[in-house]
Scaffold this motif. Sequence first.
Motif, PDB file in Angstrom:
ATOM      1  N   ILE A 104      -1.865   8.737  -5.199  1.00 45.69           N
ATOM      2  CA  ILE A 104      -2.940   9.744  -5.145  1.00 45.69           C
ATOM      3  C   ILE A 104      -3.979   9.334  -4.096  1.00 45.69           C
ATOM      4  O   ILE A 104      -4.391  10.135  -3.255  1.00 45.69           O
ATOM      5  N   VAL A 105      -4.364   8.056  -4.142  1.00 47.94           N
ATOM      6  CA  VAL A 105      -5.354   7.578  -3.159  1.00 47.94           C
ATOM      7  C   VAL A 105      -4.786   7.732  -1.748  1.00 47.94           C
ATOM      8  O   VAL A 105      -5.440   8.241  -0.834  1.00 47.94           O
ATOM      9  N   CYS A 106      -3.529   7.325  -1.599  1.00 48.79           N
ATOM     10  CA  CYS A 106      -2.890   7.274  -0.279  1.00 48.79           C
ATOM     11  C   CYS A 106      -2.488   8.626   0.283  1.00 48.79           C
ATOM     12  O   CYS A 106      -2.403   8.784   1.490  1.00 48.79           O
ATOM     13  N   SER A 107      -2.178   9.560  -0.603  1.00 51.04           N
ATOM     14  CA  SER A 107      -1.651  10.813  -0.054  1.00 51.04           C
ATOM     15  C   SER A 107      -2.481  12.039  -0.411  1.00 51.04           C
ATOM     16  O   SER A 107      -2.385  13.058   0.268  1.00 51.04           O
ATOM     17  N   SER A 108      -3.330  11.953  -1.454  1.00 50.64           N
ATOM     18  CA  SER A 108      -4.076  13.154  -1.838  1.00 50.64           C
ATOM     19  C   SER A 108      -5.581  13.021  -1.640  1.00 50.64           C
ATOM     20  O   SER A 108      -6.300  13.995  -1.797  1.00 50.64           O
ATOM     21  N   ILE A 109      -6.064  11.824  -1.339  1.00 52.51           N
ATOM     22  CA  ILE A 109      -7.512  11.677  -1.102  1.00 52.51           C
ATOM     23  C   ILE A 109      -7.755  11.200   0.343  1.00 52.51           C
ATOM     24  O   ILE A 109      -8.258  11.953   1.177  1.00 52.51           O
ATOM     25  N   GLN A 110      -7.388   9.947   0.622  1.00 51.20           N
ATOM     26  CA  GLN A 110      -7.757   9.359   1.924  1.00 51.20           C
ATOM     27  C   GLN A 110      -7.305  10.181   3.149  1.00 51.20           C
ATOM     28  O   GLN A 110      -8.103  10.350   4.082  1.00 51.20           O
TER      29      GLN A 110
END
Length: 218
Positions: A104-110
């Motif tokens: 999620i951090v790697c693909s949907s936020i950052q």
Amino acid sequence: MADEGKLTLYSYWRSSCAHRTRIVLNLKGLKYEYKAVNLLKGEQSDPEYEKINPMKYVPALLDGDTLIADSFAIALYLEEKYPEKPLLPQDLKLKALNLQIASIVCSSIQPLHNLVVLNYIEQKLGPEEKNTWFINLLNRGLAALEKLLKGCAGKYATGDEIRLADPFLASQIYVAIRRMQMDISSYPTLSRLYQVYEQIPAFQAALPENQPDAPSSS
Ligand SMILES: N[C@@H](CCC(=O)N[C@@H](CS)C(=O)NCC(=O)O)C(=O)O
């Protein structure tokens, strides 16, 4: 001839992707040479660096003759190559949760607040729209992460051991608190975790302001 056993990290002090990679390296107890790539000066687009990461992003890790670019891929590679102090638990459900949070951090936020995206929004719509986009996006992401952690957080994100989710969360929460000056008290689990991470040497050493290329005023 490849330099066996020598790790080189291509990093930028303020990059959240490089930040979490530094935490993973520190948690694994691995020493590495730090090579700064100045994103604000556009060094990621230098043809020599493009040979290292065709996406023109940091981080990238060189391990002997193995080159990996992408914080998630690097973390999984290090986990397999250096299985001591495991970041992925045996328990499948817990493992899936850790992979989900990292992804999620790697693909949907950052990726949605990457420099290339923020620069584009600023150029087309102006600095205020850029900040509104950034804060809304962070709130959306943090709200989801807070919900996911409900009931499973222990001392750390997914229990009483430091796992893969922790470096990914630490770097993302840092962006909200330190870079965007957000008050994240409405996310109590994330607020608590941030304070926990602040006390751990592997996390402290990886902080943006503690990197050799950080400006002295950071
Ligand atoms: N999925 C990649 C994304 C890497 C990435 O977006 N890196 C940013 C810094 S956090 C970057 O180098 N941005 C440069 C640019 O946008 O020009 C990862 O997790 O490593």
